[in-house]
Design an enzyme around this catalytic site. Structure first.
Site, mmCIF file in Angstrom:
data_model
loop_
_atom_site.group_PDB
_atom_site.id
_atom_site.type_symbol
_atom_site.label_atom_id
_atom_site.label_comp_id
_atom_site.label_asym_id
_atom_site.label_seq_id
_atom_site.Cartn_x
_atom_site.Cartn_y
_atom_site.Cartn_z
ATOM 1 N N HIS A 1 68.416 61.588 59.159
ATOM 2 C CA HIS A 1 69.223 62.528 60.294
ATOM 3 C C HIS A 1 68.706 61.908 61.443
ATOM 4 O O HIS A 1 68.138 60.834 61.486
ATOM 5 C CB HIS A 1 68.754 63.844 59.952
ATOM 6 C CG HIS A 1 69.582 64.332 59.745
ATOM 7 N ND1 HIS A 1 70.853 65.514 59.207
ATOM 8 C CD2 HIS A 1 69.740 64.831 57.742
ATOM 9 C CE1 HIS A 1 70.507 65.993 58.644
ATOM 10 N NE2 HIS A 1 70.378 66.174 57.579
ATOM 11 N N LYS B 1 66.209 65.169 64.952
ATOM 12 C CA LYS B 1 65.286 66.464 64.141
ATOM 13 C C LYS B 1 64.388 66.434 63.856
ATOM 14 O O LYS B 1 64.077 66.097 62.754
ATOM 15 C CB LYS B 1 67.061 66.501 62.914
ATOM 16 C CG LYS B 1 67.028 67.380 62.102
ATOM 17 C CD LYS B 1 68.154 67.308 60.601
ATOM 18 C CE LYS B 1 68.093 68.518 59.603
ATOM 19 N NZ LYS B 1 68.249 69.629 60.620
#
Length: 287
Positions: free
Chosen positions: A170, A174
């Site tokens: 990600h 994140k």
């Protein structure tokens, strides 16, 4: 006979997007305005963003920090009794925000992952407020997850003895392990695989994402690539499950569908109060 209007238009309602300074919040606002929902020009964010005015969805959104949120939300809710709140803030704010929404009594969609999920559900249950809570808002990914849960329920132990490798990539911003990865791993555990969450290989380095994972450079700032690799005890059999998402539109569109779904449940005074994205999928009537 005139064609029936789409569900989205029939259920037009005011929506408040908290975390509008973030990329997901902005994406949801874009999707909500495209769907014809009424954007409330107020949003909650961090202390650092207090006082900002964001131009989003053709509106000036006034951003408020933590101070005075209960009074502000109560006022917005009085002016907009059909209000649905969408939360895309940060994991550390999940529980405090849920307690705020529950105290005021406003229905909400919790798109933010992390926080104490057990406490989150208890807060909503005790308050009897309506809510959609899901670690994953992408409809197609949720459908995949639902199929995994069905397999785990109907064929427990089918992968007993198999080893599992999990890699998820990600964007660097994140902060937590993907809620979707946790849910899929839980299914594999029911299928007989021994695996701990701390064994997940988290890829957050853009260089590795480009070279090892194969993320397109233009999507380094917003993507979700997941790989689940199963290997039999004697190494002669392997299975791979993979889902790669570039950008945020899949989540934003699913979030708007969840808000529309929740608004319909509030209007019908449904007995059930807490829902997830599988409930939204089963209902149909999505955009």
């Amino acid at each position: 006979m005139a064609a029936e209007k789409p569900l989205v238009r029939n259920l037009a309602f005011p929506i408040m997007v908290n975390g509008c300074t973030g990329k997901m919040g902005k994406a949801v606002i874009e999707a909500a305005t495209s769907a014809g929902l009424q954007l409330v020009p107020v949003s909650f964010s961090s202390e650092a963003d207090d006082g900002k005015v964001m131009q989003l969805g053709g509106n000036d959104i006034h951003v408020h920090g933590p101070s005075g949120r209960e009074v502000i939300l109560a006022s917005v809710f009085r002016e907009n009794p059909d209000l649905i709140v969408v939360d895309y803030t940060v994991p550390s704010a999940v529980n405090d925000n849920a307690e705020l929404y529950s105290k005021v009594g406003v229905p909400f969609v919790m798109g933010t992952t992390g926080g104490d999920r057990e406490r989150l559900y208890k807060t909503v249950e005790d308050s009897k407020v309506y809510a959609v809570i899901s670690p994953q808002m992408g409809k197609q990914v949720v459908a995949f997850l639902a199929s995994m849960e069905i397999m785990a329920e109907q064929f427990p132990g089918a992968f007993s003895g198999y080893s599992l490798e999990v890699m998820e990539s990600h964007q660097a911003s994140k902060l937590d392990t993907s809620g979707t990865a946790k849910a899929v791993i839980s299914c594999f555990q029911k299928l007989g695989v021994s695996f701990d969450i701390d064994q997940v290989q988290l890829i957050r380095d853009p260089k590795l994402q480009l070279e090892m994972v194969g993320v397109p450079e233009e999507h380094l700032a917003g993507h979700a690539f997941h790989m689940y690799h199963l290997t039999s005890p004697d190494k002669t059999v392997s299975f791979e499950f993979q889902h790669n998402v570039c950008g945020r539109s899949i989540y934003a569109e699913g979030t708007v569908d969840a808000a529309i779904f929740l608004a319909s449940k509030v209007r019908s005074k449904a007995d059930k109060r807490i829902y997830n994205m599988i409930d939204v999928l089963r209902e149909g009537n999505m955009r």
